[in-house]
Design a protein around this motif. Structure first.
Motif, mmCIF file in Angstrom:
data_model
loop_
_atom_site.group_PDB
_atom_site.id
_atom_site.type_symbol
_atom_site.label_atom_id
_atom_site.label_comp_id
_atom_site.label_asym_id
_atom_site.label_seq_id
_atom_site.Cartn_x
_atom_site.Cartn_y
_atom_site.Cartn_z
ATOM 1 N N GLY A 47 -17.957 -24.502 5.090
ATOM 2 C CA GLY A 47 -16.832 -23.608 5.357
ATOM 3 C C GLY A 47 -15.590 -24.355 5.790
ATOM 4 O O GLY A 47 -14.478 -24.054 5.354
ATOM 5 N N GLY A 48 -15.770 -25.377 6.641
ATOM 6 C CA GLY A 48 -14.624 -26.090 7.193
ATOM 7 C C GLY A 48 -13.795 -26.831 6.169
ATOM 8 O O GLY A 48 -12.566 -26.925 6.296
ATOM 9 N N VAL A 49 -14.441 -27.381 5.130
ATOM 10 C CA VAL A 49 -13.695 -28.182 4.148
ATOM 11 C C VAL A 49 -13.060 -27.336 3.053
ATOM 12 O O VAL A 49 -12.278 -27.864 2.246
ATOM 13 C CB VAL A 49 -14.594 -29.263 3.503
ATOM 14 C CG1 VAL A 49 -15.149 -30.206 4.539
ATOM 15 C CG2 VAL A 49 -15.709 -28.641 2.665
ATOM 16 N N SER B 217 -12.062 -20.355 5.567
ATOM 17 C CA SER B 217 -13.283 -21.083 5.914
ATOM 18 C C SER B 217 -14.417 -20.125 6.271
ATOM 19 O O SER B 217 -15.547 -20.264 5.781
ATOM 20 C CB SER B 217 -13.015 -22.036 7.080
ATOM 21 O OG SER B 217 -12.082 -23.030 6.728
ATOM 22 N N ALA B 218 -14.113 -19.143 7.111
ATOM 23 C CA ALA B 218 -15.153 -18.213 7.559
ATOM 24 C C ALA B 218 -15.679 -17.357 6.413
ATOM 25 O O ALA B 218 -16.892 -17.176 6.251
ATOM 26 C CB ALA B 218 -14.599 -17.329 8.672
ATOM 27 N N VAL B 219 -14.778 -16.838 5.594
ATOM 28 C CA VAL B 219 -15.188 -15.950 4.497
ATOM 29 C C VAL B 219 -16.002 -16.708 3.455
ATOM 30 O O VAL B 219 -17.055 -16.238 3.002
ATOM 31 C CB VAL B 219 -13.944 -15.296 3.851
ATOM 32 C CG1 VAL B 219 -14.340 -14.571 2.570
ATOM 33 C CG2 VAL B 219 -13.305 -14.313 4.830
ATOM 34 N N LEU B 220 -15.538 -17.893 3.057
ATOM 35 C CA LEU B 220 -16.271 -18.647 2.041
ATOM 36 C C LEU B 220 -17.584 -19.193 2.584
ATOM 37 O O LEU B 220 -18.549 -19.363 1.818
ATOM 38 C CB LEU B 220 -15.401 -19.775 1.501
ATOM 39 C CG LEU B 220 -14.212 -19.323 0.653
ATOM 40 C CD1 LEU B 220 -13.449 -20.512 0.084
ATOM 41 C CD2 LEU B 220 -14.663 -18.412 -0.489
ATOM 42 N N LEU B 221 -17.644 -19.470 3.878
ATOM 43 C CA LEU B 221 -18.920 -19.855 4.485
ATOM 44 C C LEU B 221 -19.947 -18.741 4.291
ATOM 45 O O LEU B 221 -21.097 -18.993 3.901
ATOM 46 C CB LEU B 221 -18.711 -20.156 5.969
ATOM 47 C CG LEU B 221 -19.895 -20.702 6.785
ATOM 48 C CD1 LEU B 221 -19.377 -21.494 7.974
ATOM 49 C CD2 LEU B 221 -20.799 -19.578 7.307
ATOM 50 N N ILE B 222 -19.516 -17.507 4.533
ATOM 51 C CA ILE B 222 -20.415 -16.360 4.357
ATOM 52 C C ILE B 222 -20.780 -16.174 2.889
ATOM 53 O O ILE B 222 -21.941 -15.930 2.530
ATOM 54 C CB ILE B 222 -19.760 -15.089 4.923
ATOM 55 C CG1 ILE B 222 -19.574 -15.209 6.439
ATOM 56 C CG2 ILE B 222 -20.598 -13.861 4.595
ATOM 57 C CD1 ILE B 222 -18.710 -14.130 7.045
ATOM 58 N N PRO C 104 -17.892 -17.749 13.074
ATOM 59 C CA PRO C 104 -16.882 -18.054 14.109
ATOM 60 C C PRO C 104 -16.605 -19.554 14.230
ATOM 61 O O PRO C 104 -15.442 -19.971 14.337
ATOM 62 C CB PRO C 104 -17.502 -17.492 15.386
ATOM 63 C CG PRO C 104 -18.427 -16.418 14.919
ATOM 64 C CD PRO C 104 -18.987 -16.928 13.630
ATOM 65 N N ALA C 105 -17.661 -20.365 14.212
ATOM 66 C CA ALA C 105 -17.464 -21.815 14.284
ATOM 67 C C ALA C 105 -16.724 -22.314 13.050
ATOM 68 O O ALA C 105 -15.841 -23.179 13.140
ATOM 69 C CB ALA C 105 -18.818 -22.523 14.411
ATOM 70 N N GLY C 106 -17.065 -21.752 11.883
ATOM 71 C CA GLY C 106 -16.374 -22.132 10.650
ATOM 72 C C GLY C 106 -14.896 -21.780 10.698
ATOM 73 O O GLY C 106 -14.049 -22.549 10.227
ATOM 74 N N PHE C 107 -14.583 -20.639 11.290
ATOM 75 C CA PHE C 107 -13.182 -20.216 11.417
ATOM 76 C C PHE C 107 -12.381 -21.211 12.243
ATOM 77 O O PHE C 107 -11.316 -21.682 11.816
ATOM 78 C CB PHE C 107 -13.128 -18.826 12.066
ATOM 79 C CG PHE C 107 -11.746 -18.329 12.347
ATOM 80 C CD1 PHE C 107 -11.041 -17.614 11.396
ATOM 81 C CD2 PHE C 107 -11.133 -18.590 13.571
ATOM 82 C CE1 PHE C 107 -9.750 -17.158 11.646
ATOM 83 C CE2 PHE C 107 -9.842 -18.151 13.837
ATOM 84 C CZ PHE C 107 -9.156 -17.434 12.864
#
Length: 251
Positions: free
Chosen positions: A200-202, A129-134, A144-147
């Protein structure tokens, strides 16, 4: 050549078991058909007819009155099992193992292949989630919130899927929780961009492998399995989208 009815039955059993494992764990149909044909041919049985879909496998042998069928009741993504079956097929092709050994090892792959513990899946979901959000948003501030939200969303999906065995319901509730947590994170100042956190979360829920297999099966001419997998991926996408829309509607 297969010299007896018992040997023929063993070959058929090996083909059906290998094909079922492949289809159940995320293989495209063409791979399953090719693997089953190779197993039969390397066992000395050239006259095999196959009909493979995402819900069942039918195998018949020339000069035999009845076809054999293996039903497929559930599907998941476990590419480790797919790789193990392919490797086993290669070993059988070069005569490193006998047919009886292959059947035994296929049964072991089906029932005893180790999986990752839940905490590792949770950690991997958060990292994804965190990596793909970025990658998709070019923003680091919400990582961090996405993770955290991605990991919690996967945990909700995992729990509901174990309880109800219906993937679409699990994806809906997981995306609903992701949307609620993303909204709370922004409201409490733990995140900045609501859309980025939701994206990121989904990501751990997105049906990437089913979409890929749907395209590959359709291109390969499997006009039953390809569209069927496309519909399955579409339903998953709709379930995820509905969960997010329910949250955004009340913001």
């Amino acid at each position: 050549m297969v010299n007896s009815d018992q040997e023929q039955a063993e070959v058929i059993s090996a083909c059906l078991l290998a094909g079922r494992i492949l289809v159940e764990n995320g293989s495209e149909i063409s791979r399953a058909v090719d693997t089953m044909e190779r197993i039969a041919k390397n066992a000395g049985m050239d006259s095999v007819q196959l009909f493979v879909t995402v819900t069942g496998i039918m195998l018949s042998v020339d000069n035999q009155p009845n076809a054999q069928v293996a039903g497929i009741s559930h599907r998941t993504i476990d590419l480790d099992k797919v790789a193990r079956v392919n490797e086993l097929s290669r070993e059988f092709a070069v005569h490193k193992i006998k047919l009886s050994q292959m059947v035994s090892r296929l049964d072991e792959i089906d029932n005893n292949t180790p999986t990752f513990p839940f905490w590792q899946k949770l950690l991997a979901s958060g990292l994804l989630s965190a990596v793909l959000l970025i990658v998709f948003t070019k923003e680091f501030i919400d990582a961090p919130a996405g993770f955290v939200i991605g990991a919690i969303g996967y945990a909700v999906f995992y729990f509901f899927n174990r309880q109800f065995k219906v993937q679409f319901i699990s994806e809906f509730f997981a995306s609903l929780v992701i949307g609620i947590l993303a909204a709370l994170a922004v409201k409490l100042g733990l995140g900045v961009y609501l859309d980025n956190i939701i994206i990121g979360g989904v990501m751990p829920l997105v049906p990437g492998v089913p979409i890929t297999n749907a395209v590959r099966d359709t291109v390969a001419g499997n006009l039953i399995s390809g569209p069927a997998r496309a519909v399955e991926a579409l339903l998953s996408s709709i379930a995820i989208g509905c969960g997010i829309v329910c949250v955004l509607h009340f913001l």
